[in-house]
Write a protein that holds these residues in place. Structure first.
Motif, short mmCIF file in Angstrom:
data_model
loop_
_atom_site.label_atom_id
_atom_site.label_comp_id
_atom_site.label_asym_id
_atom_site.label_seq_id
_atom_site.Cartn_x
_atom_site.Cartn_y
_atom_site.Cartn_z
N ARG A 150 0.43 -1.34 0.41
CA ARG A 150 0.25 0.24 -0.26
C ARG A 150 0.86 1.19 0.38
NH1 ARG A 150 -4.92 -1.37 0.85
NH2 ARG A 150 -6.18 -2.61 1.29
N ARG A 151 1.97 1.64 0.68
CA ARG A 151 2.91 2.71 1.31
C ARG A 151 3.39 2.87 -0.65
NH1 ARG A 151 8.50 3.10 4.74
NH2 ARG A 151 8.40 5.01 3.88
N TYR A 152 4.07 1.80 -1.78
CA TYR A 152 4.93 2.01 -2.39
C TYR A 152 3.17 2.37 -3.48
CZ TYR A 152 7.05 0.95 -6.67
OH TYR A 152 8.33 1.08 -7.55
N LEU A 158 1.24 8.96 -6.61
CA LEU A 158 0.99 10.57 -6.47
C LEU A 158 2.04 10.78 -7.88
CD1 LEU A 158 0.74 10.83 -2.00
CD2 LEU A 158 -0.43 11.34 -4.10
N SER A 159 3.52 10.35 -7.50
CA SER A 159 4.24 11.07 -8.32
C SER A 159 3.73 11.25 -9.67
CB SER A 159 5.37 10.18 -8.39
OG SER A 159 4.88 9.18 -9.39
N ARG A 160 2.57 10.60 -10.39
CA ARG A 160 1.87 11.11 -11.68
C ARG A 160 2.84 10.78 -12.59
NH1 ARG A 160 -2.17 16.55 -9.85
NH2 ARG A 160 -2.90 15.15 -8.19
N ALA A 183 10.66 1.89 -0.75
CA ALA A 183 10.86 2.66 -0.98
C ALA A 183 10.86 3.04 -2.58
CB ALA A 183 12.86 2.27 -0.69
N LEU A 184 10.51 4.54 -3.00
CA LEU A 184 10.00 4.47 -4.17
C LEU A 184 10.86 4.62 -5.16
CD1 LEU A 184 7.12 5.61 -4.91
CD2 LEU A 184 7.68 7.98 -4.70
N ARG A 185 11.31 3.19 -5.56
CA ARG A 185 12.25 3.04 -6.87
C ARG A 185 11.27 2.19 -7.65
NH1 ARG A 185 17.73 3.07 -5.64
NH2 ARG A 185 17.71 2.51 -7.63
N VAL A 186 11.85 2.29 -9.17
CA VAL A 186 12.04 1.51 -10.16
C VAL A 186 12.57 1.29 -10.72
CG1 VAL A 186 10.68 1.55 -12.21
CG2 VAL A 186 9.51 2.69 -10.70
N TYR A 187 13.94 -0.14 -11.26
CA TYR A 187 14.44 -0.83 -12.01
C TYR A 187 13.50 -1.09 -13.50
CZ TYR A 187 16.33 -1.03 -7.05
OH TYR A 187 17.42 -0.69 -5.91
N ALA A 202 1.99 -15.45 -9.22
CA ALA A 202 0.32 -14.87 -8.52
C ALA A 202 -0.02 -13.10 -9.58
CB ALA A 202 -0.38 -15.95 -7.75
N ILE A 203 -0.84 -12.99 -9.60
CA ILE A 203 -1.47 -11.45 -9.50
C ILE A 203 -1.61 -11.84 -7.70
CG2 ILE A 203 -3.06 -9.90 -10.00
CD1 ILE A 203 -3.49 -11.09 -13.26
N TYR A 204 -0.87 -10.38 -7.61
CA TYR A 204 -1.12 -10.00 -5.59
C TYR A 204 -2.33 -8.85 -5.79
CZ TYR A 204 -0.95 -8.07 -0.83
OH TYR A 204 -0.82 -8.08 0.08
N ARG A 205 -4.03 -9.36 -5.59
CA ARG A 205 -4.28 -8.08 -5.22
C ARG A 205 -4.47 -7.55 -3.63
NH1 ARG A 205 -7.24 -8.49 -9.82
NH2 ARG A 205 -6.87 -10.20 -11.06
N LEU A 206 -4.82 -6.35 -3.26
CA LEU A 206 -5.23 -5.15 -1.88
C LEU A 206 -6.28 -5.66 -1.96
CD1 LEU A 206 -2.85 -2.13 -2.95
CD2 LEU A 206 -2.44 -4.56 -0.73
#
Length: 206
Positions: A150-152, A158-160, A183-187, A202-206
């Protein structure tokens, strides 16, 4: 070859005579399993050599000599500007020139050696797949907690800058090589490679 205490001690004594005029004091020798450092001359005057790497003998010798230069500077000075400053480099270049060695400031691992460092044990991960508005794709490995996901997700939205965001659960050891955090990173990776790596996830759903 892989270092042993007996081998490192023998080479230390040999190189002390050949390259340092026998001036270096006897120091404790220890082996480590460090991933980040092939060798280290510690503040407590202990010479540590990693056994995690299988190196050609001449390269292992150069690692030992590298640490012996640190020992010489620590014992006799002069104090250097940094760990591999002008004093270290001057001594390194002199030994290389006079004795045909190939001591370097840092040892570059081959692709094969780097691959051996990857943890190959299956571990559970949640992998975020992020599609960016500029067309790039990437991943972020997250801890297996709803809070982390949820945090990620909140940060990415929010970064849009993201056009799409999906989560998958997988135990593929391939993802062990990436840091696991929220942490807000993308590789960034090729989109086809991402799909291939996560084909059985497997798809992870909140």
């Amino acid at each position: 070859m892989t270092a042993t205490e007996e081998y490192v001690r023998s080479k230390y004594q040999e190189f002390n005579r050949l390259y340092f005029e026998g001036r270096l004091p006897a120091v404790p020798i220890k082996l480590s399993r460090s991933r980040s450092a092939l060798g280290q001359f510690r503040h407590d005057a202990t010479l540590c050599i990693s056994t995690r790497f299988d190196l050609p003998e001449n390269e292992l010798e150069d690692v030992i000599i590298h640490e012996m230069i640190h020992c010489h500077i620590a014992v006799f000075g002069p104090r250097d500007r940094s760990a591999h400053g002008p004093v270290f480099r001057r001594m390194m270049q002199e030994i290389n020139s006079r004795y045909g060695r190939h001591v370097s400031v840092s040892h570059r691992l081959t692709a094969e050696q780097r691959e051996k460092l990857v943890d190959s044990r299956p571990r559970q991960h949640i992998v975020a797949v992020v599609s960016m508005k500029d067309g790039r794709c990437g991943i972020k490995v997250l801890p297996c907690t709803e809070k982390a996901v949820r945090r990620y997700r909140r940060g990415i939205l929010l970064s849009r800058q993201a056009a799409g965001l999906e989560f998958f659960q997988t135990s593929d050891p391939y993802f062990n090589r990436y840091p696991s955090s929220s942490a807000l990173r993308v590789y960034f990776m090729d989109a086809d490679e991402i799909r291939e790596r996560l084909a059985d996830a497997a798809i992870y759903r909140l």
